[in-house]
Design a protein around this motif. Sequence first.
Motif, PDB file in Angstrom:
ATOM      1  N   SER A  21     -12.668  -3.752  11.978  1.00 27.93           N
ATOM      2  CA  SER A  21     -12.014  -2.686  12.743  1.00 27.93           C
ATOM      3  C   SER A  21     -10.510  -2.820  12.590  1.00 27.93           C
ATOM      4  N   CYS A  22      -9.831  -1.696  12.652  1.00 28.28           N
ATOM      5  CA  CYS A  22      -8.368  -1.683  12.576  1.00 28.28           C
ATOM      6  C   CYS A  22      -7.861  -0.570  13.475  1.00 28.28           C
ATOM      7  N   ALA A  23      -7.067  -0.945  14.465  1.00 30.97           N
ATOM      8  CA  ALA A  23      -6.510   0.019  15.395  1.00 30.97           C
ATOM      9  C   ALA A  23      -5.012   0.141  15.171  1.00 30.97           C
ATOM     10  N   MET A  34      -6.684   6.515   6.273  1.00 29.99           N
ATOM     11  CA  MET A  34      -6.797   5.114   6.651  1.00 29.99           C
ATOM     12  C   MET A  34      -7.753   4.457   5.673  1.00 29.99           C
ATOM     13  N   GLY A  35      -7.515   3.199   5.385  1.00 33.82           N
ATOM     14  CA  GLY A  35      -8.385   2.560   4.410  1.00 33.82           C
ATOM     15  C   GLY A  35      -8.340   1.058   4.476  1.00 33.82           C
ATOM     16  N   TRP A  36      -9.114   0.477   3.599  1.00 36.94           N
ATOM     17  CA  TRP A  36      -9.201  -0.969   3.473  1.00 36.94           C
ATOM     18  C   TRP A  36      -8.975  -1.371   2.022  1.00 36.94           C
ATOM     19  N   TYR A  37      -8.199  -2.405   1.863  1.00 39.38           N
ATOM     20  CA  TYR A  37      -7.940  -3.002   0.566  1.00 39.38           C
ATOM     21  C   TYR A  37      -8.305  -4.476   0.652  1.00 39.38           C
ATOM     22  N   ARG A  38      -8.454  -5.082  -0.510  1.00 39.30           N
ATOM     23  CA  ARG A  38      -8.703  -6.513  -0.511  1.00 39.30           C
ATOM     24  C   ARG A  38      -7.924  -7.172  -1.634  1.00 39.30           C
ATOM     25  N   GLN A  39      -7.651  -8.437  -1.443  1.00 33.39           N
ATOM     26  CA  GLN A  39      -6.784  -9.145  -2.368  1.00 33.39           C
ATOM     27  C   GLN A  39      -7.136 -10.630  -2.407  1.00 33.39           C
ATOM     28  N   LYS A  75      -8.572   7.683  18.442  1.00 34.70           N
ATOM     29  CA  LYS A  75      -8.100   6.338  18.767  1.00 34.70           C
ATOM     30  C   LYS A  75      -7.341   5.689  17.617  1.00 34.70           C
ATOM     31  N   ASN A  76      -7.105   6.466  16.545  1.00 37.79           N
ATOM     32  CA  ASN A  76      -6.380   5.932  15.378  1.00 37.79           C
ATOM     33  C   ASN A  76      -6.990   4.609  14.913  1.00 37.79           C
ATOM     34  N   THR A  77      -8.286   4.608  14.808  1.00 34.73           N
ATOM     35  CA  THR A  77      -9.015   3.397  14.449  1.00 34.73           C
ATOM     36  C   THR A  77      -9.911   3.664  13.244  1.00 34.73           C
TER      37      THR A  77
END
Length: 120
Positions: A21-23, A34-39, A75-77
């Motif tokens: 989760s990301c708020a 909105m998104g998810w990245y990985r590194q 909720k910008n989540t």
Amino acid sequence: QVQLVESGGGLVQPGGSLRLSCAASGSIFSIYAMGWYRQTPEEQRELVAVITSGGRSNYAESVTGRFTISSDNAKNTVFLQMNSLKPADTVVYYCNVVDRVAATMIVDYWGQGTQVTVSS
């Protein structure tokens, strides 16, 4: 100033599931996506999944069919449901928010990162 607070990372066995989760909070104008990245330490940051404010989503080929991105715009989540996790998914995941601050200007914000470890 915009703050992103991530949660949900941790240790899971292969084949297991996690939900990230990301708020976002603070001086947000209008979230475009909105998104998810990985590194990993050896690689560049790569897109995992992204969802626009209109609900359109896109996934990296390596996670298609296993991960699902969703959002609560009120909720910008943003959430990332990760199923059928593999050891190769072990990496730090970063939340990203694209804020449209003007008609032709966007600003990227990043979370602090959350570690996902898939191991038996």
